[in-house]
Design an enzyme around this catalytic site. Structure first.
Site, PDB file in Angstrom:
ATOM      1  N   CYS A  88       1.160  -1.715   0.132  1.00 23.21           N
ATOM      2  CA  CYS A  88       0.040   0.404   0.188  1.00 23.21           C
ATOM      3  C   CYS A  88       0.920   1.104   0.031  1.00 23.21           C
ATOM      4  CB  CYS A  88      -1.131  -0.128   1.209  1.00 23.21           C
ATOM      5  SG  CYS A  88      -1.773   1.290   1.806  1.00 23.21           S
ATOM      6  N   CYS A  91      -0.121   3.543   2.743  1.00 20.13           N
ATOM      7  CA  CYS A  91       1.113   3.264   3.807  1.00 20.13           C
ATOM      8  C   CYS A  91       2.386   3.705   4.195  1.00 20.13           C
ATOM      9  CB  CYS A  91       0.588   1.689   3.884  1.00 20.13           C
ATOM     10  SG  CYS A  91      -0.757   0.835   4.251  1.00 20.13           S
TER      11      CYS A  91
END
Length: 292
Positions: A88, A91
């Site tokens: 991600c 993230c």
């Protein structure tokens, strides 16, 4: 762990959107019960916490290094439970900021990463070492994700106060300055922000969508008070058919752009207003009418 599926594709899409809007503050859509800002406070930063927060779900596990992680050890600390994944992009962008927060507040702040990676713990551990992630990381399980009410996008962080109660949830990249303000307030430190409270009607825990009297994109105009109650009961008992396995109310709170729940919710309101019987048989709880 999970294989690539529709849910992961949805998470990837959400992650891409979050990366694109990295500079935007992502806050809950509705703050029922929050007071309107006073004119003289127009330039004062605002932070919002749940009015009657619930205790954080149980967590007793081992992190990817084999050390125990136990919610019972969080007493007196502010905690960030951060759902994330190595694949991600937002993230990964958020990691240095989380490390900065940990460095600033030391033992007064606990960060727990919940990895939703399909890869084995060894791969996640290698990534964590490369990024200098010093806080504990636990591999996600379906039970843990469900306990936190579902995690529709990554990253998603649950903010827990020193009494172990979940006071806020942030989906997507969230400004570190805002995290600082929230943490300082929860630790009793000075801050330039004022605090407003809101009733959780699904913004933190999706199950609380059952408490909502208004839903995103759903018009109850023209209904009597009794009809509105009946419509809300149906919206909280019938499932969406988009495959999310949520009730119509939960899906509207979770994804106000979902065309399935939007259409079905409008149909429910229309049927209640006319006194007609339901035009469809609702799927059983936890199932979907979409073919795999």
């Amino acid at each position: 762990m999970y294989r690539m599926n529709a849910r992961r594709l949805a998470l990837l899409a959400a992650a891409g959107i979050a990366l694109f809007g990295a500079t935007r503050v992502m806050l809950p859509r509705t703050f029922a019960g929050a007071s309107a800002p006073r004119a003289e406070d127009a330039n004062t930063p605002v932070i919002r916490f749940v009015k009657n927060p619930e205790m954080a779900p149980p967590l007793e596990a081992q992190d990817i290094s084999g050390k125990p992680v136990n919610k019972e050890n969080w007493a007196g600390k502010v905690v960030l439970v951060n759902f994330w994944a190595t694949w991600c992009p937002p993230c990964r962008e958020e990691i240095p900021e989380l490390l900065e927060l940990k460095k600033e507040y030391k033992d007064r702040l606990e960060i727990v990463g919940i990895s939703e990676d399909d890869d084995p713990p060894e791969s996640v551990s290698k990534f964590a070492r490369q990024k200098g992630m010093t806080y504990p990381i636990v591999m996600a399980t379906p039970e843990l994700i469900e306990a936190y009410g579902g995690v529709p996008a990554l990253p998603t962080s649950f903010l827990i106060d020193t009494q172990g109660r979940v006071v806020q949830k942030h989906s997507g990249l969230y400004p570190i300055a805002s995290y600082h303000r929230e943490i300082r307030v929860l630790l009793g430190m000075s801050t330039d922000a004022r605090v407003e409270t809101f009733v959780d009607t699904g913004q933190v825990f999706l199950k609380n969508a059952a408490n909502a009297t208004e839903l995103p994109g759903v018009s109850f105009k023209g209904l009597t008070a009794d009809q509105k109650k009946r419509a809300l009961r149906r919206l909280n008992s019938e499932n969406c058919t988009c495959g999310c396995k949520l009730t119509l109310s939960q899906c509207r709170v979770n994804d106000s752009e979902c065309p399935y729940s939007g259409k079905l919710a409008a149909q429910v309101v229309k049927e209640v207003a006319s006194g007609a019987k339901p035009a469809r048989t609702p799927p059983a709880k936890g199932t979907s009418s979409i073919s795999e």
